[in-house]
Write an enzyme that holds these catalytic residues in place. Structure first.
Site, mmCIF file in Angstrom:
data_model
loop_
_atom_site.group_PDB
_atom_site.id
_atom_site.type_symbol
_atom_site.label_atom_id
_atom_site.label_comp_id
_atom_site.label_asym_id
_atom_site.label_seq_id
_atom_site.Cartn_x
_atom_site.Cartn_y
_atom_site.Cartn_z
ATOM 1 N N LYS A 138 -73.305 1.828 107.731
ATOM 2 C CA LYS A 138 -73.239 1.895 109.196
ATOM 3 C C LYS A 138 -74.610 2.355 109.728
ATOM 4 O O LYS A 138 -75.365 3.016 108.995
ATOM 5 C CB LYS A 138 -72.155 2.878 109.619
ATOM 6 C CG LYS A 138 -70.752 2.356 109.345
ATOM 7 C CD LYS A 138 -69.733 3.099 110.186
ATOM 8 C CE LYS A 138 -68.413 2.377 110.136
ATOM 9 N NZ LYS A 138 -67.383 3.034 110.948
ATOM 10 N N GLU A 165 -55.021 3.643 103.062
ATOM 11 C CA GLU A 165 -56.471 3.413 103.015
ATOM 12 C C GLU A 165 -57.079 4.246 101.882
ATOM 13 O O GLU A 165 -56.811 5.449 101.779
ATOM 14 C CB GLU A 165 -57.137 3.804 104.335
ATOM 15 C CG GLU A 165 -58.611 3.392 104.340
ATOM 16 C CD GLU A 165 -59.451 4.091 105.397
ATOM 17 O OE1 GLU A 165 -60.057 3.395 106.205
ATOM 18 O OE2 GLU A 165 -59.503 5.336 105.388
HETATM 19 P P1 0O2 Z 1 -60.966 10.640 110.302
HETATM 20 O O1 0O2 Z 1 -60.927 11.802 111.225
HETATM 21 O O2 0O2 Z 1 -61.854 10.845 109.103
HETATM 22 O O3 0O2 Z 1 -59.612 10.160 109.889
HETATM 23 P P2 0O2 Z 1 -60.164 -0.674 111.141
HETATM 24 O O4 0O2 Z 1 -58.962 -0.833 111.990
HETATM 25 O O5 0O2 Z 1 -59.816 -0.204 109.732
HETATM 26 O O6 0O2 Z 1 -61.085 -1.838 111.123
HETATM 27 P P3 0O2 Z 1 -61.399 1.899 111.479
HETATM 28 O O7 0O2 Z 1 -60.191 2.703 111.135
HETATM 29 O O8 0O2 Z 1 -62.310 2.477 112.524
HETATM 30 O O9 0O2 Z 1 -61.000 0.436 111.897
HETATM 31 O O10 0O2 Z 1 -62.180 1.599 110.146
HETATM 32 P P4 0O2 Z 1 -63.350 2.273 109.393
HETATM 33 O O11 0O2 Z 1 -64.663 2.051 110.035
HETATM 34 O O12 0O2 Z 1 -63.173 1.735 108.015
HETATM 35 O O13 0O2 Z 1 -63.087 3.856 109.473
HETATM 36 C C1 0O2 Z 1 -61.979 4.453 108.889
HETATM 37 C C2 0O2 Z 1 -62.313 5.839 108.418
HETATM 38 O O14 0O2 Z 1 -63.518 5.817 107.628
HETATM 39 C C3 0O2 Z 1 -62.598 6.862 109.488
HETATM 40 O O15 0O2 Z 1 -61.377 7.352 109.997
HETATM 41 C C4 0O2 Z 1 -63.398 7.910 108.708
HETATM 42 O O16 0O2 Z 1 -62.557 8.681 107.850
HETATM 43 C C5 0O2 Z 1 -64.263 7.025 107.833
HETATM 44 N N1 0O2 Z 1 -65.498 6.699 108.555
HETATM 45 C C6 0O2 Z 1 -65.846 5.499 109.095
HETATM 46 N N2 0O2 Z 1 -67.044 5.567 109.678
HETATM 47 C C7 0O2 Z 1 -67.485 6.830 109.509
HETATM 48 C C8 0O2 Z 1 -68.698 7.511 109.882
HETATM 49 O O17 0O2 Z 1 -69.596 6.964 110.508
HETATM 50 N N3 0O2 Z 1 -68.792 8.825 109.514
HETATM 51 C C9 0O2 Z 1 -67.820 9.471 108.811
HETATM 52 N N4 0O2 Z 1 -68.005 10.763 108.499
HETATM 53 N N5 0O2 Z 1 -66.652 8.867 108.469
HETATM 54 C C10 0O2 Z 1 -66.495 7.561 108.801
HETATM 55 P P5 0O2 Z 1 -61.336 8.056 111.434
HETATM 56 O O18 0O2 Z 1 -59.935 8.023 111.920
HETATM 57 O O19 0O2 Z 1 -62.342 7.444 112.335
HETATM 58 O O20 0O2 Z 1 -61.733 9.521 111.150
#
Ligand code: 0O2
Length: 228
Positions: A138, A165
């Site tokens: 990213k 996931e």
């Molecule tokens: P939390 O609080 O950790 O649970 P999608 O519908 O799958 O396409 P999504 O869910 O946004 O969309 O997919 P993505 O990008 O795969 O992100 C899912 C999770 O990956 C996030 O859950 C984070 O746990 C992790 N993640 C993704 N991008 C980042 C980032 O830039 N930094 C960090 N630290 N973690 C990331 P949540 O619910 O956003 O957060």
């Protein structure tokens, strides 16, 4: 993960959308549906633990540690709100892939792909989504390999397919993501822009260190011992 989490604003927005009675119903519905996600996690954890045990008989264990969690109701509502999805039980079930989440920490980058392969080859699991944020990090520097799996959970009178996931990362990627996550959820931190820039620099250094460690390990592994 785009916006800073502001629970007061989230609750105001939800209160505007729903009557308080609806909100209580929704929260208790989310709470009730947690059991099925916990069962989904348990199924995948068992598979990972079997792989870990099996690796005891090989030269290298590709799994360093495993963590799991069911997303909290507040975090579910925050994500629904952030992504602009309608807030209802049905919509949560349809739109969120990570209510059940497992994190697999691996010693080396190659191990991530080994574990992902070993999991996705299992014919009772269906792979719904793969995201390779290692090959395609990213812009902020986030790196990990994500799988969304559909796992069958057998209940007393029916079978449910549960989405789980699985995030796979190296130790260094995990450390980075945990710090970056904390920063995102903290408000009014001084010099936030500078910290974001520093985090990106750390992500680049971690990428290079992970690659070097992998190369050193490969050299050690493929070194033929001289016969004594
Ligand atoms: P939390 O609080 O950790 O649970 P999608 O519908 O799958 O396409 P999504 O869910 O946004 O969309 O997919 P993505 O990008 O795969 O992100 C899912 C999770 O990956 C996030 O859950 C984070 O746990 C992790 N993640 C993704 N991008 C980042 C980032 O830039 N930094 C960090 N630290 N973690 C990331 P949540 O619910 O956003 O957060």
């Amino acid at each position: 993960m785009g916006q800073i989490y502001n629970s007061k604003k989230l609750m105001d927005d939800i209160a505007r959308l729903q009557s308080s009675h609806d909100l209580i119903e929704l929260l208790s519905g989310i709470q009730q549906s947690m059991a099925i996600y916990e069962s989904g996690i348990q199924e995948v954890l068992t598979k990972l633990e079997i792989l870990q045990r099996d690796a005891r008989f090989s030269k290298h264990n590709p799994i360093e540690s495993i963590k799991s969690r069911v997303k909290s109701p507040m975090s579910i509502l925050e994500k629904m709100h952030r992504k602009g999805f309608p807030i209802s039980l049905e919509s949560i079930k349809t739109n969120l892939n990570d209510i059940a989440g497992i994190r697999v920490i691996c010693p080396f980058i190659e191990d991530i792909y080994t574990v992902a392969d070993m999991l996705t080859r299992q014919d009772d699991l269906k792979v719904l989504e793969k995201k390779d944020y290692i090959q395609n990090p990213k812009p902020n520097g986030y790196r990990s390999y994500h799988l969304v799996l559909s796992v069958p959970v057998f209940l007393s009178d029916h079978k449910e397919l549960v989405r789980v996931e699985v995030q796979l990362r190296t130790i260094a990627m995990d450390c980075w993501a945990n710090i970056e996550h904390q920063l995102k959820y903290k408000q009014n931190i001084p010099d936030q822009a500078l910290l974001i820039q520093e985090l990106k620099r750390c992500a680049d250094e971690i990428t290079s260190t992970d690659l070097s460690l992998q190369t050193i390990r490969d050299l050690i592994e493929h070194h033929e011992e001289e016969p004594i």
